[in-house]
Design a protein around this motif. Sequence first.
Motif, short mmCIF file in Angstrom:
data_model
loop_
_atom_site.label_atom_id
_atom_site.label_comp_id
_atom_site.label_asym_id
_atom_site.label_seq_id
_atom_site.Cartn_x
_atom_site.Cartn_y
_atom_site.Cartn_z
N TYR A 34 41.18 44.04 33.60
CA TYR A 34 40.51 44.62 32.65
C TYR A 34 41.18 44.37 31.42
O TYR A 34 40.63 43.57 30.24
N THR A 48 32.54 45.24 29.93
CA THR A 48 33.38 45.17 31.16
C THR A 48 33.99 46.55 31.69
O THR A 48 34.57 46.74 32.70
N GLN A 49 34.12 47.59 30.44
CA GLN A 49 34.85 48.97 30.83
C GLN A 49 33.93 49.71 31.88
O GLN A 49 34.82 50.28 32.63
N PRO A 50 32.82 49.73 31.97
CA PRO A 50 32.13 50.59 32.89
C PRO A 50 32.46 49.82 34.37
O PRO A 50 32.66 50.60 35.25
N PHE A 51 32.40 48.60 34.58
CA PHE A 51 32.87 48.18 35.83
C PHE A 51 34.37 48.45 36.23
O PHE A 51 34.70 48.51 37.40
N TRP A 53 35.81 51.13 35.26
CA TRP A 53 35.83 52.57 35.97
C TRP A 53 35.22 52.65 37.30
O TRP A 53 35.65 53.35 38.24
N ILE A 54 34.20 51.90 37.46
CA ILE A 54 33.55 51.99 39.05
C ILE A 54 34.50 51.52 40.08
O ILE A 54 34.69 52.06 41.09
N GLY A 55 35.19 50.28 39.60
CA GLY A 55 36.10 49.77 40.65
C GLY A 55 37.29 50.71 40.83
O GLY A 55 37.82 51.00 42.04
N ALA A 57 37.22 53.84 40.57
CA ALA A 57 36.67 55.25 41.42
C ALA A 57 36.43 54.60 42.78
O ALA A 57 36.85 55.44 43.86
N VAL A 58 36.19 53.58 43.00
CA VAL A 58 35.95 53.13 44.85
C VAL A 58 37.53 52.92 45.33
O VAL A 58 37.57 53.42 46.45
#
Length: 79
Positions: A34, A48-51, A53-55, A57-58
Amino acid sequence: MSSVAEVVGSTAAIGYGLAAIGPGVGVGLIFAAYIQSTARQPEAARITQPFMWIGFAVVEVLALLGIAFGFIWAGNPIQ
């Protein structure tokens, strides 16, 4: 014959310690990617910031599953 050193404990703790290495490396790679993408294209940071945070979290779910399964499959201590 008597033993000089005796190992007593749970293999679940060793397993979780090893399982925590993967998510630690994963989180580092996610944030490094990031930061690098934001440095290359600052205008795309909001996209790209939401991606990121999703990564994150996973990867953290994998660490939590590792500790949960460590408690579930604790078994008998090593003797």
